[in-house]
Design an enzyme around this catalytic site. Structure first.
Site, short mmCIF file in Angstrom:
data_model
loop_
_atom_site.label_atom_id
_atom_site.label_comp_id
_atom_site.label_asym_id
_atom_site.label_seq_id
_atom_site.Cartn_x
_atom_site.Cartn_y
_atom_site.Cartn_z
N TYR A 88 0.85 -1.00 0.00
CA TYR A 88 0.05 0.04 0.12
C TYR A 88 0.89 1.33 0.07
CZ TYR A 88 -4.12 -2.84 -0.01
OH TYR A 88 -4.95 -3.74 -0.11
N ARG A 91 1.72 1.80 -3.55
CA ARG A 91 0.47 2.46 -4.31
C ARG A 91 0.16 3.83 -3.91
NH1 ARG A 91 -3.97 -1.93 -3.88
NH2 ARG A 91 -5.18 -0.38 -5.39
N HIS A 144 -14.51 1.59 -1.86
CA HIS A 144 -13.55 0.96 -1.32
C HIS A 144 -12.50 1.72 -0.59
CE1 HIS A 144 -14.14 -2.40 -4.61
NE2 HIS A 144 -15.10 -2.51 -3.65
N CYS A 152 -6.57 2.29 12.73
CA CYS A 152 -5.98 1.45 13.84
C CYS A 152 -6.44 -0.18 13.50
CB CYS A 152 -6.01 1.67 15.15
SG CYS A 152 -5.48 0.71 16.34
N CYS A 155 -8.17 -0.64 17.62
CA CYS A 155 -9.36 0.27 17.95
C CYS A 155 -9.76 1.10 17.22
CB CYS A 155 -8.55 0.91 19.20
SG CYS A 155 -7.55 2.60 18.49
N CYS A 210 -0.61 2.86 16.59
CA CYS A 210 -1.89 3.72 16.78
C CYS A 210 -1.43 4.79 17.75
CB CYS A 210 -2.91 2.91 17.20
SG CYS A 210 -4.34 3.93 17.55
N CYS A 213 -4.49 4.26 20.89
CA CYS A 213 -4.44 3.23 21.90
C CYS A 213 -3.10 2.84 22.32
CB CYS A 213 -5.26 1.83 21.41
SG CYS A 213 -4.52 1.17 19.86
N1 APR Z 1 -9.25 2.47 -20.20
C1 APR Z 1 -10.41 1.71 -20.17
N2 APR Z 1 -10.55 0.48 -19.59
C2 APR Z 1 -9.22 -0.01 -19.24
C3 APR Z 1 -8.10 0.71 -19.50
C4 APR Z 1 -8.15 1.97 -20.11
N3 APR Z 1 -6.92 2.65 -20.36
N4 APR Z 1 -7.11 -0.27 -19.05
C5 APR Z 1 -7.69 -1.40 -18.52
N5 APR Z 1 -8.99 -1.24 -18.89
C6 APR Z 1 -9.90 -2.30 -18.15
C7 APR Z 1 -9.60 -3.62 -18.12
O1 APR Z 1 -9.78 -4.09 -19.40
C8 APR Z 1 -10.36 -4.17 -16.92
O2 APR Z 1 -11.69 -4.55 -17.69
O3 APR Z 1 -10.22 -1.92 -16.94
C9 APR Z 1 -10.32 -3.08 -16.24
C10 APR Z 1 -9.85 -3.05 -15.00
O4 APR Z 1 -10.54 -4.27 -14.12
P1 APR Z 1 -9.75 -4.35 -12.66
O5 APR Z 1 -8.44 -4.74 -12.90
O6 APR Z 1 -10.61 -5.77 -12.34
O7 APR Z 1 -10.28 -3.45 -11.55
P2 APR Z 1 -11.45 -3.03 -10.82
O8 APR Z 1 -12.97 -3.57 -11.68
O9 APR Z 1 -11.60 -1.67 -10.55
O10 APR Z 1 -11.35 -4.09 -9.91
C11 APR Z 1 -12.37 -4.17 -8.68
O11 APR Z 1 -11.14 -5.27 -7.30
O12 APR Z 1 -9.02 -5.85 -6.45
C12 APR Z 1 -10.10 -5.43 -6.21
O13 APR Z 1 -10.54 -3.77 -4.41
C13 APR Z 1 -9.83 -3.98 -5.83
O14 APR Z 1 -11.38 -1.87 -6.55
C14 APR Z 1 -10.85 -3.27 -7.01
C15 APR Z 1 -11.81 -4.32 -7.40
#
Ligand code: APR
Length: 355
Positions: A88, A91, A144, A152, A155, A210, A213
């Site tokens: 994370y 990211r 999400h 935490c 807590c 945290c 706590c």
């Molecule tokens: N423009 C449009 N679509 C795109 C592009 C782009 N430039 N690049 C990729 N894609 C499409 C892919 O083809 C795919 O269908 O975006 C989609 C991404 O899908 P996922 O990777 O499954 O993402 P998402 O649907 O947001 O995942 C949902 O899964 O892992 C969990 O919590 C995480 O919020 C996330 C949730």
């Protein structure tokens, strides 16, 4: 035990490339968008792909390299909090250095054009890019939560909008080695052996604790698999949906495989909404299922497609998007480092000013 409101993934729905009945006509779509009184959008990682952020599934998706259950569950955090934090922290670092693209701006403009009753955007994204594109907050529900919330593990303490990078000195990101490290550490094999024999990725006492706590570990405030979506957000979404029928549902850059988020597309469809899919890959229809002749399919990059298809409806989008393009264009060349620093300041200022 998971509840209906906790995140879970449906079996894969990728369809073979068959003939689609959906329309690809931009002018027909714009006519439908104009006449639609209530429009719901479900956005996913594909919306931020051209900002340089990885998607989860599909080509280049990060769940191909990492094991989701090793990184995005409370159990994974219990087993190796340092590994999960690194994922994370990485990211956060990437998102803070990314910029909203024209897809984010186009949706923000659509929200303003349609007003609060006319448009609601449900985002599965946690990257903060829609907020930074000035999407009206009341019309953006973060299913999400956010990469920038920290809470935490033990807590109720929660801190919103923490934009420090690194989030903690022990989580300094070395981009050159982080992906290889995550990938090596998060395979199913190493997960199953992690608790037994492997030392934790980062010693517990070096991880953030945290301030309330004093004993609990801080964790990313995002919603993990098996956890419930934020109650307040769900209530607000359900209130909006309950206030009237949905005419049109946009499904943007998502595989729509993760529930409960994907379920909203089905709700809209059952209410009679037309579906409009924007995706790089026309097989990625997830909860939209097979598209009908009243539906739309726009295959391509959301950052390019959205300004195209929304442009005729959202009054000032063309001029506005032009400005964004100029800002992006001005980034290249000499002085880029200085501009990037200034942009980072802008990011911090934006979030500091947001509620
Ligand atoms: N423009 C449009 N679509 C795109 C592009 C782009 N430039 N690049 C990729 N894609 C499409 C892919 O083809 C795919 O269908 O975006 C989609 C991404 O899908 P996922 O990777 O499954 O993402 P998402 O649907 O947001 O995942 C949902 O899964 O892992 C969990 O919590 C995480 O919020 C996330 C949730």
């Amino acid at each position: 035990m998971s509840s209906p409101t906790s995140i879970h993934q449906s079996p894969r729905h990728q369809q073979p490339p068959t003939r689609s009945w959906a329309s690809t006509s931009v002018s027909d779509f714009q006519a439908v968008l104009k006449s639609s009184k209530r429009v719901l959008a479900l956005c996913g990682a594909g919306l931020s792909a051209s900002s340089g952020l990885e998607t989860f599934r599909g080509a280049g998706g990060m769940w191909r390299d990492y094991e989701a259950s090793a990184l995005a569950t409370p159990e994974a955090f219990e087993k190796d909090p340092g590994l999960v934090w690194l994922f994370y922290a990485y990211r956060r670092h990437k998102a803070l250095n990314a910029k909203p693209n024209m897809g984010h701006y186009a949706l923000a403009e659509l929200a303003r054009a349609k007003g609060e009753e006319g448009f609601m955007c449900l985002s599965q994204n946690i990257d903060g890019l829609s907020q930074r594109a000035n999407h009206p907050p009341a019309q953006l529900k973060l299913l999400h939560s956010s990469l920038f919330d920290i809470k935490c593990f033990s807590c109720p303490y929660i801190e919103k909008d923490n934009f420090s990078d690194p989030v903690h000195p022990s989580l300094l990101i070395d981009e050159a080695s982080i992906t290889a490290r995550l990938s090596a550490a998060s395979t199913p094999i190493s997960l199953s052996s992690a608790s037994a024999s492997k030392p934790p990725t980062i010693p517990l006492d070096e991880l953030p604790h945290c301030p309330a706590c004093k004993t609990g570990l801080l964790r990313p405030g995002v919603v993990w698999f098996g956890e419930s979506l934020p109650k307040q957000t769900l209530a607000e979404v359900n209130q909006w949906i309950g206030r009237g029928l949905i005419d049109l549902c946009l499904m943007i850059g998502t595989t729509a495989q993760v529930y409960p988020a994907a379920g909203y597309v089905q709700v809209a469809r059952m209410e009679g909404a037309r579906i409009a899919v924007v995706n790089m890959d026309s097989r990625e229809l997830g909860a939209a299922g097979g598209l009908r002749s009243v539906d739309f399919l726009f295959e391509g990059d959301a950052a390019r497609v959205l300004p195209d298809i929304l442009g005729g409806v959202v009054g000032e989008l063309e001029g506005f998007v032009g400005e964004v393009a100029m800002v992006n264009g001005a980034r290249t060349g000499e002085g880029e480092g200085v501009e990037e620093e200034e942009e980072m300041d802008e990011v911090q200022k934006y979030f500091a000013a947001s509620p």
